[in-house]
Design a protein around this motif. Structure first.
Motif, short mmCIF file in Angstrom:
data_model
loop_
_atom_site.label_atom_id
_atom_site.label_comp_id
_atom_site.label_asym_id
_atom_site.label_seq_id
_atom_site.Cartn_x
_atom_site.Cartn_y
_atom_site.Cartn_z
N ASP A 80 74.35 38.58 18.35
CA ASP A 80 74.36 37.97 17.01
C ASP A 80 75.61 38.35 16.23
OD1 ASP A 80 71.93 36.74 17.53
OD2 ASP A 80 70.74 38.28 16.51
N VAL A 81 76.04 39.60 16.35
CA VAL A 81 77.26 40.05 15.66
C VAL A 81 78.47 39.29 16.19
CG1 VAL A 81 78.85 42.00 15.39
CG2 VAL A 81 76.40 42.32 15.00
N ARG A 82 78.57 39.22 17.50
CA ARG A 82 79.71 38.53 18.13
C ARG A 82 79.73 37.05 17.72
NH1 ARG A 82 83.07 39.83 22.41
NH2 ARG A 82 81.94 41.75 22.84
N GLN A 83 78.58 36.39 17.74
CA GLN A 83 78.49 34.97 17.36
C GLN A 83 78.93 34.77 15.91
OE1 GLN A 83 78.23 33.44 20.46
NE2 GLN A 83 77.02 31.96 19.36
N ALA A 84 78.45 35.61 15.02
CA ALA A 84 78.78 35.47 13.60
C ALA A 84 80.27 35.69 13.35
CB ALA A 84 77.96 36.44 12.76
N LEU A 85 80.84 36.71 13.97
CA LEU A 85 82.26 36.98 13.75
C LEU A 85 83.14 35.92 14.40
CD1 LEU A 85 82.37 40.86 14.06
CD2 LEU A 85 82.29 39.45 11.99
N ASP A 86 82.74 35.43 15.56
CA ASP A 86 83.50 34.33 16.19
C ASP A 86 83.50 33.10 15.30
OD1 ASP A 86 84.13 35.86 18.40
OD2 ASP A 86 82.64 34.93 19.71
N ARG A 87 82.40 32.85 14.64
CA ARG A 87 82.30 31.65 13.80
C ARG A 87 82.97 31.82 12.44
NH1 ARG A 87 77.00 28.13 12.01
NH2 ARG A 87 78.23 26.54 10.93
N TRP A 88 82.76 32.97 11.79
CA TRP A 88 83.14 33.10 10.38
C TRP A 88 84.40 33.92 10.13
CZ3 TRP A 88 80.98 29.50 7.81
CH2 TRP A 88 79.69 29.08 8.12
N GLU A 89 84.93 34.60 11.12
CA GLU A 89 86.15 35.39 10.89
C GLU A 89 87.19 35.05 11.95
OE1 GLU A 89 88.82 36.67 9.45
OE2 GLU A 89 87.26 37.47 8.15
N PRO A 90 87.94 33.96 11.72
CA PRO A 90 88.91 33.50 12.72
C PRO A 90 90.15 34.38 12.84
CG PRO A 90 89.08 32.18 10.74
CD PRO A 90 87.90 33.10 10.55
N ARG A 91 90.31 35.37 11.99
CA ARG A 91 91.50 36.22 12.04
C ARG A 91 91.38 37.35 13.05
NH1 ARG A 91 91.57 37.41 5.73
NH2 ARG A 91 89.38 37.64 6.29
N VAL A 92 90.19 37.52 13.66
CA VAL A 92 90.01 38.62 14.60
C VAL A 92 89.50 38.13 15.94
CG1 VAL A 92 89.50 40.25 12.72
CG2 VAL A 92 87.61 39.17 13.96
N ASP A 93 89.77 38.94 16.96
CA ASP A 93 89.18 38.78 18.29
C ASP A 93 88.25 39.96 18.48
OD1 ASP A 93 90.52 36.43 19.27
OD2 ASP A 93 92.33 37.65 19.48
N VAL A 94 86.97 39.69 18.71
CA VAL A 94 86.01 40.77 18.95
C VAL A 94 86.17 41.24 20.39
CG1 VAL A 94 83.57 41.39 18.98
CG2 VAL A 94 84.42 39.80 17.24
N LEU A 95 86.46 42.53 20.55
CA LEU A 95 86.67 43.11 21.88
C LEU A 95 85.37 43.67 22.45
CD1 LEU A 95 89.98 45.00 21.05
CD2 LEU A 95 89.72 42.72 22.07
N ASP A 96 84.54 44.29 21.60
CA ASP A 96 83.31 44.89 22.06
C ASP A 96 82.38 45.14 20.87
OD1 ASP A 96 81.57 46.01 24.00
OD2 ASP A 96 82.24 48.04 23.48
N VAL A 97 81.09 45.06 21.14
CA VAL A 97 80.08 45.39 20.14
C VAL A 97 79.08 46.32 20.83
CG1 VAL A 97 78.26 44.55 18.61
CG2 VAL A 97 80.32 43.17 18.97
N ALA A 98 78.92 47.54 20.30
CA ALA A 98 77.98 48.51 20.85
C ALA A 98 76.97 48.88 19.76
CB ALA A 98 78.71 49.75 21.33
N VAL A 99 75.71 48.95 20.13
CA VAL A 99 74.65 49.29 19.18
C VAL A 99 74.11 50.66 19.57
CG1 VAL A 99 72.43 48.62 18.22
CG2 VAL A 99 74.09 46.87 18.86
#
Length: 142
Positions: A80-99
């Motif tokens: 969910d975090v990756r999906q939201a950031l991919d959609r709403w924050e085009p200035r970044v590339d998400v490399l990893d999400v750890a919970v």
């Protein structure tokens, strides 16, 4: 090297969140990496459907407030975090999400987001605390 070549123009500036004033009495602004960090926190802190004029904006992590901590829950939160950031924050590339469930007994999950700013070779990370409702004992503690 000009700011156009470094990608700084792409980052921009925005109002400080929470809204405040600067030393001159004007609206406080944030720039560069700090503006992106605040934008990420705003996206993750907003539940989908929370904004009447932008009901699609936000992140679905809030759907997991009552879920039991498990690898499946962690995986879904990461997705969910990756999906939201991919959609709403085009200035970044998400490399990893750890919970992390380190503070689960107190109702806190830590979401560690590693990202890079597009156009810059500058990996960064942000830890976002996510609060859940801890499970109650079956018999009410009696």
């Amino acid at each position: 090297m000009s700011t156009t070549q470094t990608g700084i123009d792409f980052i921009g500036a925005g109002w400080n969140y929470p809204l405040g004033t600067d030393a001159t009495g004007g609206i406080a602004l944030v720039t560069r990496e700090r503006e992106i960090e605040q934008a990420i926190r705003l996206i993750l802190g907003t539940a989908v459907g929370e904004r009447p004029m932008r009901p699609e904006f936000g992140c679905r992590i809030h759907d997991h407030v009552f879920n039991t901590p498990s690898s499946a829950t962690a995986g879904q939160i990461g997705y969910d975090v990756r999906q939201a950031l991919d959609r709403w924050e085009p200035r970044v590339d998400v490399l990893d999400v750890a919970v992390g469930f380190d503070a689960m007994e107190s109702g806190v999950l830590y979401i560690d987001i590693r990202y890079s700013i597009r156009g810059l070779n500058d990996p960064r990370n942000l830890v976002f605390p996510f609060y859940v409702i801890p499970a109650q004992p079956e018999n009410g503690g009696a």
